[in-house]
Design a protein around this motif. Structure first.
Motif, PDB file in Angstrom:
ATOM      1  N   ALA A 285      14.370 128.010  25.761  1.00 30.91           N
ATOM      2  CA  ALA A 285      15.469 127.575  26.630  1.00 30.91           C
ATOM      3  C   ALA A 285      16.306 126.464  25.989  1.00 30.91           C
ATOM      4  N   SER A 286      16.718 125.478  26.806  1.00 35.40           N
ATOM      5  CA  SER A 286      17.570 124.380  26.336  1.00 35.40           C
ATOM      6  C   SER A 286      16.901 123.064  26.712  1.00 35.40           C
ATOM      7  N   PRO A 287      17.383 121.938  26.129  1.00 34.30           N
ATOM      8  CA  PRO A 287      16.768 120.644  26.476  1.00 34.30           C
ATOM      9  C   PRO A 287      16.779 120.377  27.987  1.00 34.30           C
ATOM     10  N   GLN A 288      17.878 120.731  28.664  1.00 29.79           N
ATOM     11  CA  GLN A 288      17.944 120.484  30.109  1.00 29.79           C
ATOM     12  C   GLN A 288      16.884 121.304  30.848  1.00 29.79           C
ATOM     13  N   VAL A 289      16.771 122.582  30.478  1.00 31.06           N
ATOM     14  CA  VAL A 289      15.799 123.453  31.145  1.00 31.06           C
ATOM     15  C   VAL A 289      14.380 122.970  30.857  1.00 31.06           C
ATOM     16  N   ARG A 290      14.127 122.492  29.634  1.00 28.14           N
ATOM     17  CA  ARG A 290      12.783 122.014  29.295  1.00 28.14           C
ATOM     18  C   ARG A 290      12.429 120.731  30.048  1.00 28.14           C
ATOM     19  N   ASN A 291      13.442 119.935  30.421  1.00 31.74           N
ATOM     20  CA  ASN A 291      13.187 118.748  31.240  1.00 31.74           C
ATOM     21  C   ASN A 291      12.811 119.123  32.666  1.00 31.74           C
ATOM     22  N   MET A 292      13.184 120.315  33.101  1.00 34.85           N
ATOM     23  CA  MET A 292      12.923 120.756  34.468  1.00 34.85           C
ATOM     24  C   MET A 292      11.702 121.671  34.533  1.00 34.85           C
TER      25      MET A 292
ATOM     26  N   SER B   5      19.741 129.247  18.734  1.00 31.62           N
ATOM     27  CA  SER B   5      19.053 128.432  19.731  1.00 31.62           C
ATOM     28  C   SER B   5      19.397 128.933  21.129  1.00 31.62           C
ATOM     29  N   PHE B   6      18.627 128.466  22.125  1.00 27.56           N
ATOM     30  CA  PHE B   6      18.871 128.777  23.542  1.00 27.56           C
ATOM     31  C   PHE B   6      19.049 130.283  23.749  1.00 27.56           C
TER      32      PHE B   6
ATOM     33  N   SER C 171       9.173 119.650  28.358  1.00 29.55           N
ATOM     34  CA  SER C 171       9.604 118.658  27.365  1.00 29.55           C
ATOM     35  C   SER C 171       8.516 117.602  27.127  1.00 29.55           C
ATOM     36  N   ASP C 172       7.794 117.221  28.178  1.00 35.26           N
ATOM     37  CA  ASP C 172       6.749 116.207  28.019  1.00 35.26           C
ATOM     38  C   ASP C 172       5.579 116.752  27.200  1.00 35.26           C
TER      39      ASP C 172
ATOM     40  N   ARG D 122       5.900 118.881  32.639  1.00 37.38           N
ATOM     41  CA  ARG D 122       7.184 119.444  32.188  1.00 37.38           C
ATOM     42  C   ARG D 122       7.083 119.931  30.749  1.00 37.38           C
TER      43      ARG D 122
ATOM     44  N   GLU E 288       9.518 124.010  22.131  1.00 38.95           N
ATOM     45  CA  GLU E 288      10.827 123.530  21.664  1.00 38.95           C
ATOM     46  C   GLU E 288      11.746 124.673  21.265  1.00 38.95           C
TER      47      GLU E 288
END
Lengths: 194, 325
Positions: B97-104, B235-236, B74-75, B72, B94
């Motif tokens: 996109a956004s934190p949510q998108v980076r988690n996916m 951002s984003f 984010s990881d 991922r 970083e």
């Protein structure tokens, strides 16, 4: 009006609300399958949401957002853009904040899903919810469940070191009323409590 | 969204075998593909879910960095070795996109995301990338966000990935696999194709082939690398212009110099003209300014995007200054 009429029934019963309900509530507003498509069949999937199990039989196209709202009856999670741009549909999967509108429900078998309804166990509010009330972190409230799910995750991630850091790590959640200053204040406060 | 069959294999070899079928696409994080499916830009008969095949390891050692395709965003961005040895990768991720998108979103999926050109993403318009031969309304239309480098009379769509720009500066190599074939390795600088007369063919991937890993060599320049992204909001947002710089400076002299740019090209754009102007030179401010002024040689703006020529030079200069400070 009977006291047990929910806000959602009222929305659906008004003329504008009816259109809204139709527009945002359907997973299948699509053209027919192409002849080349393999035989289409519904899929059995068991969603584990807020500690409860929801065995569902769904079209593979169904987003997690639609499955939560239309089939599990959990309407706290909101549909804004349905394209991953607004953050209103933010939920946690296995402890990480993600967008339920861009997640196929059929891919969620065996995962732990948390929605705004289950953010805190029992009747007490989560510290981020309390802080949103205290700081008036909303106007219309539509983006609020997503903001709170994102804010709670942000604090757990440790991205709460400054207002600037909070703003950057909340950038995936849009508030068209512009309640941002109060949202940042609420998350800053909640992070101090934790 | 059109109907599709969802295959959910648990072994990579099975995923590759199923992925070889006609009219089939792999789905990794799904953050881009789900948008394209909802808008009927993509209409596959079958999706192969890669969630069950693993392929998400991040390994860093003396031989370099290996990011498996399902790792991922984010990881990877949070990985301490990545942040220390290849900071431009963490910074580019970083800024994405956004934190949510980076988690996916995944590493492989990020590299294969489709262009943000509005004509490509709206089936109400013609687009040579989506419907070959139908025409490109962008060239004489809304092209503020589009490419000034690498375009053709058929397409000027930009590549949207920040990660790909960072990897281009670092000479990363992609590991590709297809059912029945031995794995092969392709440098990222040879992975993306220019649009030419076939803008619908974006990479050298063969039908049924997937990215399984990204391999990044270690270097002194990589340890001193930096990413700058300029956009319409803080951002984003996708880049108007971005720059990735990796510098190995010894005694004030530039030894190893890599410069790449995003938001300006139809693929991630390496800037050899800037690198050549600095190699072996004292990296004082005059030298950085002179080299930056060469960025984007051969640019062909379409109209609204002409500002990117100047913005590119300034982005490159600022990033060189940051990395050489």
């Amino acid at each position: 009006m009977s006291p047990n009429v929910t806000r959602r029934v009222v929305l659906a019963a008004t003329a504008g609300g009816l259109v809204l309900h139709e527009r945002i509530g359907r997973a299948d507003d699509t053209t027919p399958a192409p002849p080349s498509a393999l035989p289409q069949k519904a899929i059995d999937v068991e969603l584990r949401v807020n500690g409860s199990r929801f065995p569902l039989n769904i079209d593979p196209r169904t987003s997690l957002l639609d499955a939560l709202r239309e089939q599990a009856g959990l309407t706290g999670t909101k549909k804004g853009c349905d394209r991953g741009a607004c953050g209103a549909c933010t939920v946690h999967i296995d402890g990480r904040r993600v967008l339920s509108c861009l997640t196929l429900a059929a891919r969620c078998q065996g995962k732990a899903i948390t929605t705004i309804e289950g953010l805190n166990a029992g009747e007490d509010l989560h510290p981020v919810q309390t802080a949103f009330l205290h700081h008036d972190g909303f106007q219309c409230g539509y983006c609020t469940p997503g903001q709170i799910m994102s804010g709670a995750a942000l604090i757990k991630e440790g991205h709460d070191g400054s207002d600037a850091e909070i703003r950057e790590w909340m950038s995936g959640n849009i508030c068209r009323c512009g309640a941002y200053p109060n949202i940042v204040a609420a998350i800053r406060d909640a992070s101090r409590e934790g | 969204m059109q109907a599709f069959h969802l295959a959910q294999p648990t072994m990579l070899l099975d995923a590759l075998a199923i992925g070889n079928a006609a009219d089939t696409k792999f789905i990794a994080g799904g953050t881009d593909l789900m948008q394209l499916l909802k808008d009927n830009v993509e209409t596959p008969a079958q999706l192969v879910d890669l969630e069950g095949v693993g392929l998400s390891q991040i390994r860093a050692d003396a031989s370099g960095l290996r990011l498996e395709a399902m790792a991922r965003m984010s990881d990877v961005a949070a990985h301490l070795d990545v942040r220390a040895q290849w900071p431009v990768i963490a910074q580019a991720l970083e800024a994405s996109a956004s934190p949510q998108v980076r988690n996916m979103g995944t590493i492989g999926g990020n590299l294969l995301q489709r262009t943000r050109c509005g004509y490509f993403r709206d089936t109400g318009f013609n687009c040579n990338k989506r419907e070959p031969g139908s025409g490109c309304p962008a060239i004489a239309g809304e092209n503020r966000m589009l490419a000034i480098l690498g375009g053709s009379d058929h397409c000027i769509a930009t590549h949207a990935s920040d990660l790909a720009v960072a990897l281009t500066a670092l000479d990363a190599v992609l590991e590709l696999r297809r059912a029945g074939d031995a794995p092969r390795q392709v440098p990222i600088t040879e992975f993306y194709r220019l649009p030419g007369t076939t803008p619908q063919i974006e990479t050298v991937l063969r039908p049924g082939e997937m990215i399984t890993a990204v391999i990044v060599p270690p270097s002194a320049a990589a340890r001193n690398s930096h990413y700058l992204k300029l956009r319409d909001r803080a951002s984003f947002e996708f880049a108007l212009v971005s720059a990735a710089v990796a510098l190995d400076v010894r005694d004030g002299t530039g030894r190893d110099i890599r410069v790449a740019a995003g938001g300006v090209g139809t693929r991630p754009w390496r800037l050899p003209e800037v690198e050549a102007a600095l190699r072996g030179k004292k990296l004082n401010d005059d030298a950085l300014r002179e080299a930056s002024s060469r960025a984007g040689e051969g640019a062909r703006p379409a109209g609204q995007n002409a500002f990117k020529q100047i913005l590119l030079r300034r982005a490159v200069l600022r990033t060189l200054q940051t990395a050489s400070a």
